[in-house]
Design a protein around this motif. Structure first.
Motif, PDB file in Angstrom:
ATOM      1  N   LYS A 145       0.913  -1.225   0.012  1.00 21.11           N
ATOM      2  CA  LYS A 145       0.080   0.043   0.075  1.00 21.11           C
ATOM      3  C   LYS A 145       0.925   1.421  -0.031  1.00 21.11           C
ATOM      4  O   LYS A 145       1.095   1.831  -0.878  1.00 21.11           O
ATOM      5  N   CYS A 146       1.577   1.676   1.306  1.00 25.06           N
ATOM      6  CA  CYS A 146       2.156   2.720   1.026  1.00 25.06           C
ATOM      7  C   CYS A 146       3.579   2.629   0.434  1.00 25.06           C
ATOM      8  O   CYS A 146       3.877   3.694  -0.303  1.00 25.06           O
ATOM      9  N   GLY A 147       4.165   1.655   0.284  1.00 24.15           N
ATOM     10  CA  GLY A 147       5.348   1.597  -0.514  1.00 24.15           C
ATOM     11  C   GLY A 147       6.619   2.034   0.156  1.00 24.15           C
ATOM     12  O   GLY A 147       7.916   2.437  -0.632  1.00 24.15           O
ATOM     13  N   ILE A 176       5.753   2.065   6.007  1.00 24.44           N
ATOM     14  CA  ILE A 176       5.045   2.704   7.115  1.00 24.44           C
ATOM     15  C   ILE A 176       3.748   1.923   7.323  1.00 24.44           C
ATOM     16  O   ILE A 176       3.359   1.788   8.536  1.00 24.44           O
ATOM     17  N   CYS A 177       2.984   1.669   6.345  1.00 24.55           N
ATOM     18  CA  CYS A 177       1.781   0.981   6.618  1.00 24.55           C
ATOM     19  C   CYS A 177       1.854  -0.430   7.060  1.00 24.55           C
ATOM     20  O   CYS A 177       0.979  -0.963   7.619  1.00 24.55           O
ATOM     21  N   TYR A 203      10.839  -4.861   5.449  1.00 24.47           N
ATOM     22  CA  TYR A 203       9.733  -4.471   4.427  1.00 24.47           C
ATOM     23  C   TYR A 203      10.191  -4.635   3.117  1.00 24.47           C
ATOM     24  O   TYR A 203      11.366  -3.739   2.565  1.00 24.47           O
ATOM     25  N   CYS A 233       8.872  -3.103   0.598  1.00 20.19           N
ATOM     26  CA  CYS A 233       8.788  -1.854  -0.174  1.00 20.19           C
ATOM     27  C   CYS A 233       9.951  -1.284   0.042  1.00 20.19           C
ATOM     28  O   CYS A 233      10.217  -0.303  -0.785  1.00 20.19           O
TER      29      CYS A 233
HETATM   30  S1  FES Z   1       3.862  -1.409   1.565  1.00 19.56           S
HETATM   31 FE1  FES Z   1       3.511  -0.188   3.379  1.00 19.56          FE
HETATM   32  S2  FES Z   1       5.175  -0.942   4.391  1.00 19.56           S
HETATM   33 FE2  FES Z   1       5.616  -1.929   2.770  1.00 19.56          FE
END
Ligand code: FES
Ligand SMILES: Cc1cc2nc3c(=O)[nH]c(=O)nc-3n(C[C@H](O)[C@H](O)[C@H](O)COP(=O)(O)OP(=O)(O)OC[C@H]3O[C@@H](n4cnc5c(N)ncnc54)[C@H](O)[C@@H]3O)c2cc1C
Ligand code: SF4
Ligand code: SF4
Lengths: 350, 280
Positions: free
Chosen positions: B245-247, B250-251, B260, B262
């Protein structure tokens, strides 16, 4: 600045003075439970509470937050271009927050405020909010803050710490922000010897009532894969119904989803709390799901708090021992029991 | 404060259908504001979030190389909500791009080394970026031999067919294109699965790195071949996929153990992955 004192009768005046200058959030009784809300009248603040059912994380990371808005009007040259949604970042005081919950925000800061990226909403709200905490004189049976490096009188995450000494409140001013806020209030006295002794007694009895319920340190030394592959996860996960209550209530569970919502020819991009307890959390568009099994999701929640986060940030566990997940889990899954299993010397691989 | 969730507005400059099943299209995007293009400085291996107002965002590997100026390209497989909508968008439509995100192939470490690129199916996007980057006249001398094994189920499912044909003609890159099977009598290249073709062509592991991207099954059977050829785990590189989601880390959605995908990824060496839970 040395500690100051105010009698119970005069305390509402302090709240009133704060309300004249700041947006004030305090524990308010709503139905059976307390929750943090903006107060309009001094008497709405109920500092006689034990703790809120829902953690106050929503003060900085709202349950649903509009991130951007946009027009979808056909001929609008700005159509489809995202704009920041307006928000109120005016100065705010959170009154009566528990030390554990304030400490939790510091653990969350490490996630939201990094060298590479800063979450602008979290960071702005943190900057413009002053935390006036309230020490816990009577921790509940599900609390275990002192076993994870915080405690009922911990000042670490606060700007001011209040202690309810019966006839009044003492205030310990801890930061410049705290000084600024207390600076606009008046009516305080110096702390008498009797009050000071009483406060010490309260601290000691609160801390003693909690005791040390487990030793977290051995988990830090253990190998991630050894814990991941341990056989006890099967027993831990057995009764879990994947309801997500634990992650919803927890002050250090910050995971969120991002969704677009369209209202006629206008739209919003919003973020919403999400939970690693739900299968959709990791579900790929292709149909593949790396955490399709309940065991994998339960393990993720505990491993994240107790192993992945500590390993990544060297900042201790992502848990402050507030006990919410223990108290409200419908099937009595107890994180303290999981810590004991994870830290036991013989973790036999499955 | 810079808002890392805010996409840069872009215009779709062209749309090319890549495969005969029409499930893959390449979108060429141009920034509406030239200063945004300046800020969007990337390395081959990174990805971006493509944003469509009203629908959402999707993480997609950047298919162009930073040596190609004035536009960026993404090749998108049609699977769900956002990708289906994107497939119906046209030249001139406005959308958004957020990034560049994630880490990249280790270009510093690859310098002076032979590079073996192994790709399967539509996971060839950031590999295309890497090949174009290495073949650029300004960069070619920084790398040793370049070997590419790229496979698809059938000739019609290969991406970037014109470029593949052009690379086949060059002396400074060893191309091994393959398909699982074909009834095309004019098929000039290999027939066989990627692991088998890799084994047969046996690129030397001496002073070499391998970059491998493709469907899990292809990776699973190619890794033992690479090990047999003598590639140590720290010189086998792959790019992972997780729901995102956030990339920006953080999410909390895309972790594998403490990492992570991302932000700490999507690029990992096999050695790094061996220390993380096998949950992807
Ligand atoms: S997509 Fe949000 S933490 Fe990796
Ligand atoms: C680093 C990375 C690079 C990628 N590169 C490419 C590429 O070059 N070309 C390509 O076609 N696909 C790529 N993908 C996969 C692509 O992101 C998904 O196919 C896409 O998100 C599916 O979106 P959807 O809305 O159509 O599907 P839905 O099933 O409707 O998904 C809803 C939402 O979930 C999220 N999501 C679902 N599946 C995935 C997934 N596999 N990965 C990440 N997020 C997901 C997205 O936010 C998506 O909008 C990549 C994924 C990652 C993580
Ligand atoms: S509250 Fe209890 S039952 Fe519900 S998801 Fe959490 S551990 Fe499982
Ligand atoms: S894991 Fe449970 S005890 Fe720990 S902070 Fe979260 S809700 Fe509180």
């Amino acid at each position: 600045m040395s500690d100051i004192y105010i009698s119970r009768g005069k305390f509402p005046e302090i709240i009133g003075q704060l309300m004249a200058r700041y947006r004030v959030y305090a524990p308010v009784l709503k139905g059976e439970y307390h929750e943090f809300a903006k107060i309009e009248k001094t008497e709405e603040a109920d500092l006689g509470y034990q703790n809120t059912r829902l953690s106050p994380k929503g003060l900085f990371h709202p349950h649903a937050e509009r991130m951007f808005e946009y027009s979808l009007v056909k001929d609008d040259p700005q159509a489809g271009i995202l704009k920041e949604a307006p928000k109120d970042f005016s100065p705010r005081v959170v009154l009566g927050i528990r030390p554990c919950d304030a400490k939790a925000f510091q653990l969350d800061d490490v996630n939201f405020d990094t060298t590479a990226y800063q979450d602008p909403w979290w960071v702005r709200r943190r900057q413009t909010t002053t935390l006036i905490g309230l020490a816990c004189n009577e921790p509940c049976g599900t609390c275990f803050c002192t076993s994870l490096g915080t405690g009922p009188f911990d000042t670490a995450g606060l700007d001011v710490l209040l202690v309810d000494t019966g006839e009044g409140y003492t205030a310990q001013v801890l930061t410049q922000k705290g000084k600024d806020v207390v600076g606009i209030t008046s009516g305080w006295e110096s702390v008498s010897r009797t009050v000071s002794e009483k406060m010490e007694g309260l601290r000691k009895s609160a801390e003693d009532s909690l005791g040390r319920q487990f030793d977290f340190d051995p988990i830090k030394q253990k190998d991630m894969l050894e814990l991941f592959n341990a056989s006890f996860w099967d027993e831990v996960q057995f009764a879990c119904i994947n309801c997500g209550t634990c992650t919803f209530l927890c002050p250090t569970c910050w995971c969120f989803d991002i969704q677009d919502e369209v209202w006629g020819d206008k739209g919003d991009r919003i973020r919403l709390w999400d939970s690693c307890m739900f299968p959709l959390f990791t579900f790929h568009g292709s149909g593949h799901n790396p955490r399709s099994q309940k065991l994998q999701r339960v393990r993720q929640r505990f491993m994240h708090k107790l192993k992945y986060y500590p390993d990544k940030y060297h900042n201790g566990a992502a848990c402050v021992g507030c006990g919410r997940c223990v108290k409200f889990c419908p099937v009595n899954i107890d994180i303290r029991e999981v810590v004991r299993r994870m830290s036991a010397t013989c973790v036999c691989p499955a | 404060m810079n808002n890392p969730y805010l996409p840069y507005p872009v215009r779709i400059d062209s749309v090319v259908t890549e495969t005969e099943d029409r499930n893959l299209k390449t979108f060429k995007l141009v920034f509406l504001n030239p200063e945004d293009e300046q800020k969007f400085k990337y390395n081959p291996g990174q990805f971006a979030e493509l944003s469509i107002a009203g629908l959402g965002e999707i993480p997609i590997g950047i298919a162009t190389s930073p040596t190609e100026k004035g536009f960026i390209k993404f090749t998108v497989n049609k699977v769900g909500k956002v990708t289906n909508h994107l497939h119906n968008m046209k030249e001139g439509d406005i959308m958004g791009v957020r990034g560049p995100l994630g880490n990249w192939y280790p270009w510093d470490a690859l310098e002076g080394k032979n590079v073996v690129i192994i790709g399967g199916g539509f996971a060839f996007t950031t590999l295309r970026s890497s090949i174009v980057y290495m073949l650029d006249p300004a960069n070619r001398s920084r790398f040793g031999d370049i070997t590419v094994v790229y496979g698809a189920r059938s000739p019609g499912l290969l991406l970037y067919k014109d470029e593949l044909a052009a690379w086949e003609q060059r002396k400074d890159i060893n191309m091994h294109i393959t398909v699982d099977g074909t009834d095309d009598p004019n098929w000039k290249y290999n027939v066989g699965f990627v692991p088998a073709v890799t084994k047969q062509k046996a690129p030397s592991a001496e002073n070499s790195y391998a970059i491998i991207c493709g469907p899990p099954i292809m990776i699973k059977f190619t890794l033992p071949v690479l090990t047999e050829l003598g590639f140590p785990p720290e010189r086998i590189i792959s790019s992972l996929e997780m729901r995102m989601k956030c990339g920006i880390g953080i999410c909390g959605r895309c972790n594998i153990g403490s990492e992570y995908v991302c932000k700490d990824g999507p690029v990992f060496t096999l050695e790094q992955l061996s220390k993380l839970p096998n949950e992807y």
